[in-house]
Design a protein around this motif. Sequence first.
Motif, short mmCIF file in Angstrom:
data_model
loop_
_atom_site.label_atom_id
_atom_site.label_comp_id
_atom_site.label_asym_id
_atom_site.label_seq_id
_atom_site.Cartn_x
_atom_site.Cartn_y
_atom_site.Cartn_z
N UNK A 25 0.85 -1.10 -0.01
CA UNK A 25 -0.03 0.11 0.00
C UNK A 25 0.68 1.16 0.05
N UNK A 26 0.31 2.32 -0.42
CA UNK A 26 0.85 3.54 -0.51
C UNK A 26 1.45 4.10 0.57
N UNK A 27 2.68 4.43 0.70
CA UNK A 27 3.28 5.15 2.09
C UNK A 27 3.90 4.00 2.84
N UNK A 28 3.63 2.59 2.43
CA UNK A 28 4.63 1.75 3.19
C UNK A 28 5.99 1.45 2.85
N UNK A 29 6.45 2.15 1.86
CA UNK A 29 7.48 1.86 1.36
C UNK A 29 8.01 0.42 0.51
N UNK A 30 6.97 -0.24 0.46
CA UNK A 30 6.41 -1.52 -0.35
C UNK A 30 5.57 -1.72 -1.19
N UNK A 31 5.46 -0.29 -1.84
CA UNK A 31 4.12 -0.47 -2.99
C UNK A 31 4.82 -0.08 -4.36
N UNK A 32 4.02 -0.30 -5.41
CA UNK A 32 4.54 -0.03 -6.68
C UNK A 32 5.19 1.29 -6.67
N UNK A 33 6.34 1.25 -7.41
CA UNK A 33 7.07 2.60 -7.66
C UNK A 33 7.94 2.82 -6.53
N UNK A 34 7.95 2.11 -5.25
CA UNK A 34 8.88 2.25 -4.30
C UNK A 34 10.18 1.37 -4.73
N UNK A 35 11.08 1.59 -3.88
CA UNK A 35 12.41 0.88 -4.15
C UNK A 35 12.34 -0.64 -3.54
N UNK A 36 11.71 -0.60 -2.19
CA UNK A 36 11.32 -1.76 -1.43
C UNK A 36 10.32 -2.78 -2.22
N UNK A 37 9.65 -2.34 -3.52
CA UNK A 37 9.09 -3.15 -4.06
C UNK A 37 9.61 -3.94 -5.26
N UNK A 38 10.71 -3.27 -5.65
CA UNK A 38 11.38 -3.93 -6.75
C UNK A 38 12.02 -5.28 -6.45
N UNK A 39 12.14 -5.96 -7.64
CA UNK A 39 12.78 -7.40 -7.32
C UNK A 39 14.28 -6.98 -7.57
N UNK A 40 15.25 -7.62 -6.76
CA UNK A 40 16.52 -7.52 -6.59
C UNK A 40 17.03 -7.72 -8.29
N UNK A 41 17.90 -6.96 -8.78
CA UNK A 41 18.28 -7.04 -10.05
C UNK A 41 19.07 -8.46 -10.25
N UNK A 42 19.73 -8.98 -9.25
CA UNK A 42 20.34 -10.15 -9.36
C UNK A 42 19.59 -11.40 -9.74
N UNK A 43 18.18 -11.23 -9.29
CA UNK A 43 17.26 -12.06 -9.73
C UNK A 43 15.97 -11.80 -10.40
#
Length: 151
Positions: A25-43
């Motif tokens: 959800x928005x404001x959590x740091x783990x929603x779409x467009x947040x860095x914490x949402x993205x999949x690690x580049x290694x995987x």
Amino acid sequence: SGVKLLIETARKNNIEVIYVQHDNGVGSGFSRNDDGFEINKEFYPHETERRYIKTVISAFCGTGLREYIEDINEDTIVIVGLLTNFCMDATIKSAFEMGLKVIIPEGTNTTFDNPYMDKEKTYKYYNEFMWPGRFAECISVEETIQKMKKR
């Protein structure tokens, strides 16, 4: 890493790799467009690999993943990821309830410290006590790879 090796082995053996991301959800740091949402580049997934977005703890609830697994008539899945005591636990138990055989390769899930247990104890509790013999087969990465190659 074990996860990277498992992904590479799956791709080489024509075993589908599916990604699930959690949108908190928005404001959590783990929603779409947040860095914490993205999949690690290694995987990071290939363009042809399926990605599901979840907003609840289990990967099978409201994502379409349950229906997809049923449609392709899959009976065994390997689950790796975050967080051991949240998304992993709920997804493993949901998969078990679906009648799937679940494999958890050693060292391929992790979590953070909580008020009751540090992350190492939490990992051991689930991977060595809660899941094996009940909900999943917890085996080495090497053993998982051998099973993937025999498929």
